[in-house]
Design a protein around this motif. Structure first.
Motif, PDB file in Angstrom:
ATOM      1  N   ILE A  27       0.865  -1.188   0.000  1.00  0.00           N
ATOM      2  CA  ILE A  27       0.000   0.000   0.000  1.00  0.00           C
ATOM      3  C   ILE A  27       0.899   1.234   0.000  1.00  0.00           C
ATOM      4  N   ILE A  28       0.794   2.036  -1.047  1.00  0.00           N
ATOM      5  CA  ILE A  28       1.514   3.313  -1.097  1.00  0.00           C
ATOM      6  C   ILE A  28       0.484   4.395  -0.817  1.00  0.00           C
ATOM      7  N   TYR A  29       0.578   4.931   0.369  1.00  0.00           N
ATOM      8  CA  TYR A  29      -0.432   5.891   0.844  1.00  0.00           C
ATOM      9  C   TYR A  29       0.134   7.306   0.785  1.00  0.00           C
ATOM     10  N   GLY A  30      -0.746   8.233   0.367  1.00  0.00           N
ATOM     11  CA  GLY A  30      -0.368   9.632   0.354  1.00  0.00           C
ATOM     12  C   GLY A  30      -1.550  10.497   0.030  1.00  0.00           C
ATOM     13  N   GLU A  31      -1.492  11.722   0.501  1.00  0.00           N
ATOM     14  CA  GLU A  31      -2.564  12.661   0.195  1.00  0.00           C
ATOM     15  C   GLU A  31      -2.516  13.032  -1.286  1.00  0.00           C
ATOM     16  N   ASN A  32      -3.531  13.777  -1.708  1.00  0.00           N
ATOM     17  CA  ASN A  32      -3.527  14.259  -3.093  1.00  0.00           C
ATOM     18  C   ASN A  32      -2.279  15.107  -3.349  1.00  0.00           C
ATOM     19  N   GLU A  33      -1.742  14.987  -4.570  1.00  0.00           N
ATOM     20  CA  GLU A  33      -0.544  15.735  -4.983  1.00  0.00           C
ATOM     21  C   GLU A  33       0.715  15.315  -4.220  1.00  0.00           C
ATOM     22  N   SER A  34       0.689  14.115  -3.633  1.00  0.00           N
ATOM     23  CA  SER A  34       1.882  13.660  -2.907  1.00  0.00           C
ATOM     24  C   SER A  34       2.845  12.879  -3.799  1.00  0.00           C
ATOM     25  N   GLY A  35       2.407  12.526  -4.995  1.00  0.00           N
ATOM     26  CA  GLY A  35       3.309  11.865  -5.936  1.00  0.00           C
ATOM     27  C   GLY A  35       2.983  10.412  -6.229  1.00  0.00           C
ATOM     28  N   LYS A  36       1.766   9.957  -5.905  1.00  0.00           N
ATOM     29  CA  LYS A  36       1.406   8.551  -6.163  1.00  0.00           C
ATOM     30  C   LYS A  36       1.389   8.257  -7.666  1.00  0.00           C
ATOM     31  N   SER A  37       0.744   9.113  -8.417  1.00  0.00           N
ATOM     32  CA  SER A  37       0.691   8.913  -9.873  1.00  0.00           C
ATOM     33  C   SER A  37       2.077   9.038 -10.501  1.00  0.00           C
ATOM     34  N   THR A  38       2.926   9.879  -9.868  1.00  0.00           N
ATOM     35  CA  THR A  38       4.305  10.012 -10.371  1.00  0.00           C
ATOM     36  C   THR A  38       5.065   8.703 -10.199  1.00  0.00           C
ATOM     37  N   LEU A  39       4.867   8.049  -9.033  1.00  0.00           N
ATOM     38  CA  LEU A  39       5.498   6.750  -8.822  1.00  0.00           C
ATOM     39  C   LEU A  39       4.974   5.705  -9.813  1.00  0.00           C
ATOM     40  N   HIS A  40       3.671   5.749 -10.051  1.00  0.00           N
ATOM     41  CA  HIS A  40       3.056   4.829 -11.013  1.00  0.00           C
ATOM     42  C   HIS A  40       3.683   5.021 -12.405  1.00  0.00           C
ATOM     43  N   ALA A  41       3.809   6.273 -12.834  1.00  0.00           N
ATOM     44  CA  ALA A  41       4.396   6.576 -14.144  1.00  0.00           C
ATOM     45  C   ALA A  41       5.882   6.219 -14.176  1.00  0.00           C
ATOM     46  N   PHE A  42       6.556   6.376 -13.040  1.00  0.00           N
ATOM     47  CA  PHE A  42       7.980   6.054 -12.977  1.00  0.00           C
ATOM     48  C   PHE A  42       8.211   4.563 -13.243  1.00  0.00           C
ATOM     49  N   ILE A  43       7.375   3.721 -12.643  1.00  0.00           N
ATOM     50  CA  ILE A  43       7.532   2.276 -12.854  1.00  0.00           C
ATOM     51  C   ILE A  43       7.362   1.929 -14.332  1.00  0.00           C
ATOM     52  N   GLN A  44       6.318   2.452 -14.947  1.00  0.00           N
ATOM     53  CA  GLN A  44       6.090   2.173 -16.366  1.00  0.00           C
ATOM     54  C   GLN A  44       7.225   2.741 -17.224  1.00  0.00           C
ATOM     55  N   GLY A  45       7.679   3.949 -16.879  1.00  0.00           N
ATOM     56  CA  GLY A  45       8.771   4.566 -17.638  1.00  0.00           C
ATOM     57  C   GLY A  45      10.059   3.766 -17.534  1.00  0.00           C
ATOM     58  N   MET A  46      10.323   3.205 -16.364  1.00  0.00           N
ATOM     59  CA  MET A  46      11.523   2.403 -16.193  1.00  0.00           C
ATOM     60  C   MET A  46      11.438   1.111 -16.994  1.00  0.00           C
ATOM     61  N   LEU A  47      10.273   0.509 -17.026  1.00  0.00           N
ATOM     62  CA  LEU A  47      10.129  -0.768 -17.720  1.00  0.00           C
ATOM     63  C   LEU A  47      10.084  -0.616 -19.235  1.00  0.00           C
ATOM     64  N   PHE A  48       9.420   0.425 -19.722  1.00  0.00           N
ATOM     65  CA  PHE A  48       9.195   0.556 -21.172  1.00  0.00           C
ATOM     66  C   PHE A  48       9.784   1.824 -21.776  1.00  0.00           C
ATOM     67  N   GLY A  49      10.377   2.670 -20.969  1.00  0.00           N
ATOM     68  CA  GLY A  49      10.933   3.909 -21.489  1.00  0.00           C
ATOM     69  C   GLY A  49       9.870   4.980 -21.628  1.00  0.00           C
ATOM     70  N   MET A  50      10.313   6.220 -21.877  1.00  0.00           N
ATOM     71  CA  MET A  50       9.401   7.353 -22.062  1.00  0.00           C
ATOM     72  C   MET A  50       9.775   8.052 -23.362  1.00  0.00           C
ATOM     73  N   ARG A  51       8.932   7.887 -24.345  1.00  0.00           N
ATOM     74  CA  ARG A  51       9.206   8.467 -25.653  1.00  0.00           C
ATOM     75  C   ARG A  51       8.782   9.927 -25.684  1.00  0.00           C
ATOM     76  N   LYS A  52       9.685  10.777 -26.112  1.00  0.00           N
ATOM     77  CA  LYS A  52       9.387  12.202 -26.188  1.00  0.00           C
ATOM     78  C   LYS A  52       8.688  12.498 -27.506  1.00  0.00           C
ATOM     79  N   MET A  53       7.501  13.092 -27.392  1.00  0.00           N
ATOM     80  CA  MET A  53       6.732  13.421 -28.586  1.00  0.00           C
ATOM     81  C   MET A  53       7.272  14.692 -29.228  1.00  0.00           C
ATOM     82  N   ARG A  54       6.718  15.016 -30.386  1.00  0.00           N
ATOM     83  CA  ARG A  54       7.130  16.217 -31.112  1.00  0.00           C
ATOM     84  C   ARG A  54       5.919  17.121 -31.348  1.00  0.00           C
ATOM     85  N   GLY A  55       6.219  18.371 -31.586  1.00  0.00           N
ATOM     86  CA  GLY A  55       5.150  19.322 -31.886  1.00  0.00           C
ATOM     87  C   GLY A  55       4.274  19.601 -30.685  1.00  0.00           C
TER      88      GLY A  55
END
Length: 525
Positions: A27-55
């Motif tokens: 359980i990763i607990y935190g108030e709103n804006e504490s970074g839960k979604s950031t941690l979620h995105a970090f895991i996916q970014g580490m596993l599959f990379g983060m492609r930078k879009m254009r335009g």
């Protein structure tokens, strides 16, 4: 696969932050804006990379959204995980893409290559689309996207009776189609080259045949002329020899006639002078006349011999000579011409024979096309076989998927619903013991649970080789306590690792009340 530690060196709002995770429910607990979604995105970014879009897309893409708040040029993180009984460390510099990615096996120190597919192999070969629609559920994203339908259709069409869904039949059919086209192009190219080469050889053969015929004709004419000249020379040589003999004989005969005539003339003159002038005067005059005539005859003889010598010399210097040297020279020229024509004719005939052999070999080479036709027929047969197998395979995996969804959803609802029906368009119907309930008529909480069951069932299919950690971001908002308890109990029993991101305490309270172990991580503001 199990995630052991998240190391956010500089990612979004986090800097030099380390978070350890454990087996089972986290359980990763935190108030709103504490970074839960950031941690979620970090895991996916580490596993599959983060492609930078254009335009314009670059303004709202994940790469821009989670750019570090401080020192954005330093955009890095690490993830430690275990897989197949070994420990690994994955490091990424998001600014550099795959080039900035490093994968190390901590168990034996081996450096692996992400670009060569080592990470993909550890992840069981799943794509980021499958990941987002199965084991990773973001806020308000319980329902699957159209991308999952496409992936599932592809999987169903590629699934074999053996249960190995990694063989992509659509791709296999495409490869067979490309292979067939490649063989057809190869055969067509070969035929065109053979045709062009054949035309070239035939043209050269025709040209050499004409040249050979002309040379043969010239050689025949030259030999006829040689024989005619030899015949003429044989006839001319005896005639010239006879004429020369007659000329010499005539000259000798003239000398025999001239001497008596001179003596006779001298006697006649002496007789006349004897009668007229007396004995002495006649004798003296006769002697003088005889001496004068003798000198004249000597002079005439010398002049004649000189003229004869000059005549012989003149005949010897002429091109068409009547002597043996001239005849030999003429015969030598004629023989050289014949030898030259003979050599040229032989050379042309040899070249013509070689070209005819090349043409025959080229025509025989066309038989190899039969092997190419056999390859094409084999490819066509393979395509038909694959298509026929996929029909029965789809039916098999389709039934497996329906049964798995029904079992999961029945457990989550405490047995209220007994069966879930799903068609090829992912249209879902629910069945209790008494009635049929279309999904659109169910409650919001029930709909969320159905889609979670769908994700879990599809995830079991796609992630059969290497089960992935399950990430749930605020997915229990519409669950009542009873169904949340049953769902968490099922997750603890069936999943090796579950990571739940939440901003309230309901999940921890239910887990504690049900006696389900869990690991707590609190995010500070």
């Amino acid at each position: 696969m199990m995630i052991r530690e998240l190391i956010l060196k500089n990612f979004g709002r986090f800097r030099n932050r380390s978070i350890r995770l454990k087996e089972g429910i986290n359980i990763i607990y935190g108030e709103n804006e504490s970074g839960k979604s950031t941690l979620h995105a970090f895991i996916q970014g580490m596993l599959f990379g983060m492609r930078k879009m254009r335009g314009r897309a670059a303004r709202t893409d994940s790469y821009t959204r989670y750019t570090p708040w401080e020192h954005p040029s330093w955009y890095e993180g690490s993830l430690r995980f275990s897989c197949g009984g070994k420990a690994f460390r994955l490091e990424r510099d998001f600014r550099r893409g795959e080039e900035g990615t490093k994968l190390v096996c901590e168990s034996d120190g081996e450096l692996l290559s992400v670009m060569d597919g080592d990470l993909e192999m550890l992840l069981g070969g799943i794509s980021d689309t499958v990941y987002e629609n199965t084991v990773s559920i973001g806020q308000m994203k319980s329902r699957t996207g159209d991308a999952l339908l496409l992936e599932l259709r592809n999987y169903l069409s590629n699934y074999q009776e053996s249960g190995d869904g990694k063989l992509n039949l659509d791709r296999a059919l495409l490869l067979l189609k490309e292979k067939k086209k490649e063989w057809q192009n190869r055969m067509q190219t070969r035929e065109q080259q053979q045709e062009a080469e054949g035309k070239k050889i035939k043209y050269e053969i025709a040209y050499l045949e004409r040249e050979t015929e002309e040379l043969g004709q010239k050689l025949l004419e030259e030999r006829k002329r040689e024989k005619a000249e030899q015949e003429v020379l044989r006839q001319e040589n005896p005639s010239r020899q006879n004429a020369h003999k007659k000329k010499g004989a005539g000259a000798a005969w003239n000398w025999k006639k001239a001497v008596p005539a001179v003596l006779l003339g001298d006697v006649i003159v002496w007789g006349i002078l004897l009668c007229l002038a007396g004995w002495k005067a006649a004798s003296i005059s006769a002697v003088c006349i005889l001496i004068a005539v003798s000198l004249f005859l000597v002079y005439i003889s010398t002049a004649f011999k000189k003229a004869e010598t000059e005549e012989d010399t003149k005949h010897a210097g002429q091109p068409v000579s009547d002597n043996t040297s001239g005849n030999s020279q003429k015969e030598s020229i004629t023989n050289d011409s014949v030898r030259l024509l003979t050599a040229q004719l032989q050379e042309k005939r040899t070249r013509l024979s070689n070209l005819q052999e090349e043409l025959s070999e080229l025509q025989m080479a066309g038989i190899s096309d039969r092997a190419e036709m056999e390859e094409i027929r084999g490819i066509e047969l393979a395509a038909v076989t694959i298509q026929s197998l996929s029909v029965s395979a789809q039916e098999s995996v389709g039934e497996t998927l329906k049964k798995r969804i029904s079992d999961i959803f029945c457990t989550m609802t405490g047995g209220k619903y007994k069966k879930v029906s799903i068609d090829e368009e992912l249209k879902i119907d629910l069945f209790t013991e008494e009635r049929h309930v279309p999904l659109f008529m169910a409650s919001q909480g029930t709909i969320e649970q159905v889609y979670l069951a769908l994700r879990m069932a599809v995830g079991d299919i796609f992630c059969s080789e290497e089960p992935m950690p399950l990430l749930l971001d605020e997915v229990f908002a519409m669950y009542d306590e009873e169904r949340m308890t049953e769902t968490l109990r099922w997750l603890y029993t069936e999943k090796e690792q579950t990571i739940i991101f939440t901003c309230n305490r309901r999940e921890t309270e239910v887990l504690e009340k049900a006696g389900i172990p869990f690991h707590m991580v609190r995010l500070q503001e």
